[in-house]
Design an enzyme around this catalytic site. Sequence first.
Site, PDB file in Angstrom:
ATOM      1  N   CYS A 196     -13.157 -28.674   5.255  1.00  0.00           N
ATOM      2  CA  CYS A 196     -11.881 -28.037   4.921  1.00  0.00           C
ATOM      3  C   CYS A 196     -10.781 -29.086   4.841  1.00  0.00           C
ATOM      4  CB  CYS A 196     -11.539 -26.994   5.986  1.00  0.00           C
ATOM      5  SG  CYS A 196      -9.955 -26.166   5.704  1.00  0.00           S
ATOM      6  N   ASP A 244       0.862  -1.182   0.000  1.00  0.00           N
ATOM      7  CA  ASP A 244       0.000   0.000   0.000  1.00  0.00           C
ATOM      8  C   ASP A 244       0.902   1.236   0.000  1.00  0.00           C
ATOM      9  OD1 ASP A 244       0.984   0.100   2.543  1.00  0.00           O
ATOM     10  OD2 ASP A 244      -0.946  -0.159   3.539  1.00  0.00           O
ATOM     11  N   HIS A 258      -5.994 -22.046   9.454  1.00  0.00           N
ATOM     12  CA  HIS A 258      -7.293 -22.458   8.903  1.00  0.00           C
ATOM     13  C   HIS A 258      -8.042 -21.276   8.278  1.00  0.00           C
ATOM     14  CE1 HIS A 258     -11.294 -23.885   8.300  1.00  0.00           C
ATOM     15  NE2 HIS A 258     -11.695 -22.812   8.968  1.00  0.00           N
ATOM     16  N   CYS A 305      -7.496 -28.325   4.985  1.00  0.00           N
ATOM     17  CA  CYS A 305      -6.224 -27.771   5.462  1.00  0.00           C
ATOM     18  C   CYS A 305      -5.584 -28.717   6.476  1.00  0.00           C
ATOM     19  CB  CYS A 305      -6.391 -26.360   6.012  1.00  0.00           C
ATOM     20  SG  CYS A 305      -6.847 -26.244   7.745  1.00  0.00           S
ATOM     21  N   ASP A 362      -8.322  -7.430   0.054  1.00  0.00           N
ATOM     22  CA  ASP A 362      -7.444  -7.756   1.172  1.00  0.00           C
ATOM     23  C   ASP A 362      -8.190  -7.415   2.443  1.00  0.00           C
ATOM     24  OD1 ASP A 362      -6.956  -4.701   0.885  1.00  0.00           O
ATOM     25  OD2 ASP A 362      -6.064  -5.226   2.803  1.00  0.00           O
TER      26      ASP A 362
HETATM   27 ZN   LIG Z   1      -9.145 -25.906   7.860  1.00  0.00          ZN
END
Ligand SMILES: [Zn+2]
Length: 359
Positions: free
Chosen positions: A291, A73, A322, A293, A253
């Site tokens: 998920c 930025d 996560h 992950c 963002d």
């Molecule tokens: Zn996860």
Amino acid sequence: MSTPHGAIETPVFMPVGTAATVKGLTQGALEEVGAGILLANTYHLYLRPGHALIRKLGGLHAFMAWNGAILTDSGGYQVFSLSELRKVTDEGVRFRSHLDGSEHLLTPEKAAEIQLALGSDIAMVLDECIETPAPRKVAEAAVKRTTDWARRARCYFLECTKQNGDPGQWQFGIVQGATFGDLRRESAQQLIELDFPGYAVGGLAVGEPHEVTCEMAEEVTRSLPEERPRYLMGVGRPEQIPDYVARGIDMMDCVLPTRAARHACLYTSEGRVLIKNARYIEDQRPIDPNCDCSVCRRYTRAYLRHLFAAGEITGAILATHHNVRFYLDIMRQIREAITFGHLANFAAELRARYMAGPS
Ligand SMILES: [Zn+2]
């Protein structure tokens, strides 16, 4: 988008790495969750450790050992929100560091110079950030100054490119205009004349209703060239992201996934999970059963809850991992939904799950 540090599929979410680090995540973890581009804050890096040092050490990518893309930025937003005794003139903004009280002057040229030293892939021009809701006269003056500053930043950047060769950096303009549709369009038109390779929408998501954010984003994206990236700064909540994409936004963002993680708030495909809640004491399920992950594959909600209850930093680290993965996965699903033409359905389903409130 093709950057010197890889191709980025859009729409894209950029995790925020304020001081050349995404709080709680190693660069290895960022690669694991699939982050292709990070945001770093010019204001913070300018004050500490300093852009001259980072340039000496090979630029921001080498310094932080990150091979993906980086957007920086301009530093303006932090000057306006963090520093003391700021004074805005046509020249730039004079401020005192929030770290040691030292005095600095940030001009459009200086902001461009710092970002060239950092060597980011995408640099933002300095704009004037105003408090909202703003009276029309204040918003008009800020648009005028933002355009003047954008012109100076563009001239400086092009002159540097002429003298030193292509820096491999894109410079983006920032559309202002508060919550006035005509001012937003006017700001966009003035910036288009400066021919930036990409454009951002600034000064939104600062407390106005979500509908207004969407309306303003749409005013701007309608005015901007479709083939250039359009970046809505500082958004958003998971269930709001598809709304921005539907209005033509390509980049976003937000500190939300990382900040909320440190406060024990997890975002999942079933809605928010406030992991400190007593109901998770014996919960053997993963944070998010949908998920993939590494945290969800390995740990239980009961364990995460224990880590937060005991004040262990691992809790924040796992939760951040996560949450960032979840945000990136939302974007992946949105890109898929666009391909198959069911973005509206995806948006409605996500909203319904989040309307149900925290579990
Ligand atoms: Zn996860």
